[in-house]
Scaffold this active site. Structure first.
Site, PDB file in Angstrom:
ATOM      1  N   HIS A  65       0.837  -1.194   0.000  1.00 63.34           N
ATOM      2  CA  HIS A  65       0.000   0.000   0.000  1.00 63.34           C
ATOM      3  C   HIS A  65       0.873   1.245   0.000  1.00 63.34           C
ATOM      4  O   HIS A  65       2.043   1.214   0.388  1.00 63.34           O
ATOM      5  CB  HIS A  65      -0.920   0.015   1.226  1.00 63.34           C
ATOM      6  CG  HIS A  65      -0.180  -0.083   2.524  1.00 63.34           C
ATOM      7  ND1 HIS A  65       0.184  -1.292   3.071  1.00 63.34           N
ATOM      8  CD2 HIS A  65       0.273   0.864   3.387  1.00 63.34           C
ATOM      9  CE1 HIS A  65       0.824  -1.095   4.215  1.00 63.34           C
ATOM     10  NE2 HIS A  65       0.898   0.217   4.426  1.00 63.34           N
ATOM     11  N   CYS A 257       0.763  -0.387  17.094  1.00 60.18           N
ATOM     12  CA  CYS A 257       1.942  -0.836  16.359  1.00 60.18           C
ATOM     13  C   CYS A 257       2.641   0.385  15.788  1.00 60.18           C
ATOM     14  O   CYS A 257       2.072   1.488  15.801  1.00 60.18           O
ATOM     15  CB  CYS A 257       1.561  -1.817  15.251  1.00 60.18           C
ATOM     16  SG  CYS A 257       0.469  -1.150  13.981  1.00 60.18           S
TER      17      CYS A 257
END
Length: 727
Positions: A65, A257
């Site tokens: 992405h 994260c």
């Protein structure tokens, strides 16, 4: 994810052998539809993102992405590879590949697509359906959610799901659909093997439907989680010999994260599913890149334990203090959620009951707190973040004056001229570095006042408002007001209802844009000039302080410094003094001297009292008295807190008496101070240093004598050890 993917963007026979070839094959489909304008440029952006961190996920999934200027609209392409392609996932190559393209600048779209897709990918039914679908149209519809599979009409879960959705939709003012929008959602809300996890109908009807698309899917409102418990000891449902508890075990979790995208939401989804399977009431806070919505304080207070699945620091971690905690990396939350829940239950079973008390910050942030309490908390937040800048910058400036004299402020920039062997150059370096740190005082103050009010979204308008306060010469007062305005603007924007799909862009784009514009307008055109005039009047008043007026101000500052020993009043007096150093004059330097002198009195006085009349103090207090010598000499007023906590009615009035004397004498002696911190270690930088030390000694003597007299009026309680010996 409607309109993101069509059948033309699906390749069920992806034949590429490498991730680069896979990305090119899927990107060509985007380019054919006009969604990518420059294929090679777009692929270069994909490769640059891939170089930062592998995009492979456990379970045979790859999600390359990027954001690119060569993308016209958010787009998702899907490929299914029989040969499997390596995207760097720990468990091996991927057969399901999703290429996600977002226009440059559309960070919110990028994050929304990724976070939604990541949660879907944690559902086994979703990935199984992708692997078994036999047409591109079916895959595109499945990803968009247009044609979800539904529970079998004969399944007993179907009727219960319909009832749950009907109650929730009625609350939201919408008509209930005939069936859930996604089979996975149906199973999450009503797993046939664990129907007891669901709240009863009355509790569910009283709860709110989460508006956040990544909010917890377990119907657990704060009231549900905070319901009274009938059993203090949790039971293990996996042990057949253990009787079933009348109340479910309650867990709160935080997942995060480094990129705040895929693994953050995958861990949340995995933990939610494991909690349902274990019969656990669960709520999760996903701290992603687009910001986060804090769990309700009552939800945290009612929880039996906490799971942190994170690879970056948990924000506002103190909210969870006092709870049994399992702390692991985010991938552990994805790969072994059931083990983490079992580990937490074992930990909570042997933990003392006291660990379930609400954390101090939960109490401080209680919804019933009045405006004055919350205002004090906001201001203290700003001051606490400002103090390190004050200490670093102020001490560097003080060191520069000690080396190069007060004329060092006229030195040229060290970037243009620096001689390694000249002390004047080093003094100029320290002065200019300290000045750079001091330049952040007002923006940091304003930014973190807004942060205290509205959390991270308040930082941008707060810093902007603080910088404008300096521009219009509104100074320290302007920073205070700018911080409050920024926090208020953010809170106002957050109250505006927006569709769930737009929530992702709010903290990243909309809130900073609107709140900064509002704060800029108010600071430049409405409040900036009046506050600047007030600041100038205050500066002129401080410059003209002399005689009785100066002594009275010294008394007031001394009382404030010693009343709460590092608390809000102490910090207000200190912030007032530091604010004057930004534009120093004789009066502001006197104020700084009086504040630091008075702040040194309480710990020094307690140290002296424990030395002179040790029998009036416990053994622990006598030990604290030894440390208080150093703390007091270093201008750490908090060194007296152990004494005040044990005997506030005698210690605090004594400390205030000494502080008032010291503040008054420092002002009367015309002592000045250019350093905002340092205690006795910056005495060479003090104007009239011997008189300054005399003022401190007088205050210490008054406080020590007062506390000795007051403690001597009562018979001291024997210590436990002494009592046993006497017996």
């Amino acid at each position: 994810m409607s309109e993101l993917i069509t059948a033309e963007l699906v390749d069920l026979g992806l034949s590429a052998g490498t991730k680069e070839a896979a990305a090119r094959s899927l990107a060509e489909r985007m380019a054919a539809l006009g969604r990518v304008t420059d294929l090679d440029g777009f692929l270069a952006d994909v490769a640059a993102r891939e170089a930062q961190m592998p995009t492979g996920l456990d379970g045979g999934i790859g999600i390359p992405h990027c954001r690119s200027a060569h993308v016209t609209e958010p787009t998702l392409a899907f490929g299914r590879s029989a040969a499997r392609i390596d995207f760097g996932a720990p468990d091996g190559p991927a057969d399901l590949i999703f290429l996600i393209a977002a226009p440059d600048g559309a960070d919110s779209d990028h994050l929304t697509i990724l976070s939604s897709l990541a949660r879907q990918l944690m559902r086994q039914e979703f990935t199984d359906a992708l692997r078994s679908a036999d047409s591109a149209e079916a895959v595109a519809a499945l990803i968009r959610g247009d044609e979800p599979a539904l529970p079998d009409p004969g399944d007993p879960a179907a009727e219960e799901v319909a009832e749950v959705l009907a109650a929730s939709e009625a609350l939201a003012g919408r008509a209930a659909p005939e069936a859930p929008a996604d089979l996975a959602d149906a199973e999450v809300l009503a797993p046939p093997e664990a129907p007891e996890v669901l709240a009863d109908r009355e509790t569910l009807a009283a709860s709110e439907v989460p508006a956040d698309p990544v909010a917890p899917l377990v119907p657990a409102s704060p009231d549900t989680l905070a319901a009274p418990k009938t059993s203090a000891t949790p039971t293990d449902p996996t042990d057949p010999a253990t009787p079933e508890s009348s109340e479910p075990f309650r867990i709160v979790a935080v997942t995060s994260c480094p990129t705040g995208i895929a693994h953050t939401y995958m861990a949340a989804e995995a933990l939610e599913q494991a909690a349902r399977a274990a019969g656990v009431v669960f709520a999760v806070e996903t701290q992603g890149s687009a910001g986060f919505t804090k769990l309700d304080a009552r939800t945290i207070a009612a929880a039996d334990g906490v799971i942190f699945a994170h690879d970056v620091e948990v924000r506002e971690r103190a909210r969870f203090a006092g709870k049994p905690t399992v702390d692991v990396g985010v991938k552990a939350g994805v790969n072994r959620p059931a083990e983490l829940i079992a580990e937490l239950r074992e930990m909570a079973a042997v933990a003392p009951a006291t660990v379930r008390a609400a954390a101090p910050m939960d109490t401080a942030a209680a919804p019933e707190d009045g405006f004055a309490t919350r205002l004090r908390t906001w201001l203290m937040t700003g001051v606490s973040y400002m103090v390190p800048f004050v200490a670093a910058g102020g001490l560097l400036i003080a060191l520069a004056f000690a080396i190069g004299g007060y004329q060092i402020d006229k030195a040229p920039s060290v970037a243009a001229h620096f001689a390694w062997t000249e002390s004047a150059s080093w003094a100029a370096l320290f002065f200019q570095t300290g000045g750079a740190a001091f330049a952040f005082l007002v923006p940091v103050l304003a930014g973190y006042i807004a942060y205290g009010m509205a959390d991270r979204p308040g930082l941008v308008p707060g810093f902007v408002g603080g910088s404008i306060a300096l521009t219009v010469n509104a100074g320290f007062l302007g920073g205070l007001i700018a911080g409050l305005l920024a926090g208020g603007a953010v809170l106002a924007v957050q109250r505006v209802g927006v569709p769930p799909v737009l929530r992702g862009i709010m903290p990243v784009v909309v809130i900073p844009l609107i709140s900064s514009a509002v704060v800029g307008f108010l600071m430049f055109l409405v409040v900036g000039k009046p506050v600047a005039s007030l600041q100038k009047a205050l500066t002129d008043w401080l410059s003209g302080l002399s005689g009785a007026n100066a002594v009275v101000l010294g008394v007031v500052l001394g009382l404030m410094m010693c009343f709460d020993l590092g608390g809000p009043l102490n910090k207000c007096a200190y912030a007032f003094a530091v604010g004057g150093l930004a534009d120093p004059n004789d009066g502001s330097l006197k104020v700084m001297a009086a504040v630091m002198a008075a702040g040194m009195v309480p710990p020094l006085a307690m140290a002296l009292a424990t030395t002179v009349r040790g029998r009036l103090f416990t053994k622990a207090e006598r030990e604290n008295g030894k440390a208080a010598w150093v703390l007091g000499a270093s201008f750490i007023t908090e060194g007296a807190i152990p004494f005040a906590a044990a005997d506030p009615l005698r210690v605090i009035p004594s400390a205030m008496a000494g502080g008032a004397v010291t503040g008054a004498l420092s002002m009367a002696f015309d002592c000045t101070l250019r350093a905002p911190h340092g205690g006795v270690f910056v005495v060479p930088l003090i104007g009239a240093p011997f008189l300054y030390l005399l003022a401190i000694a007088a205050g210490v003597a008054v406080s020590a004598a007062s506390v000795i007299v007051l403690k001597g009026l009562r018979k001291p309680e024997p210590e436990t050890g002494e009592a046993l010996v006497a017996a």
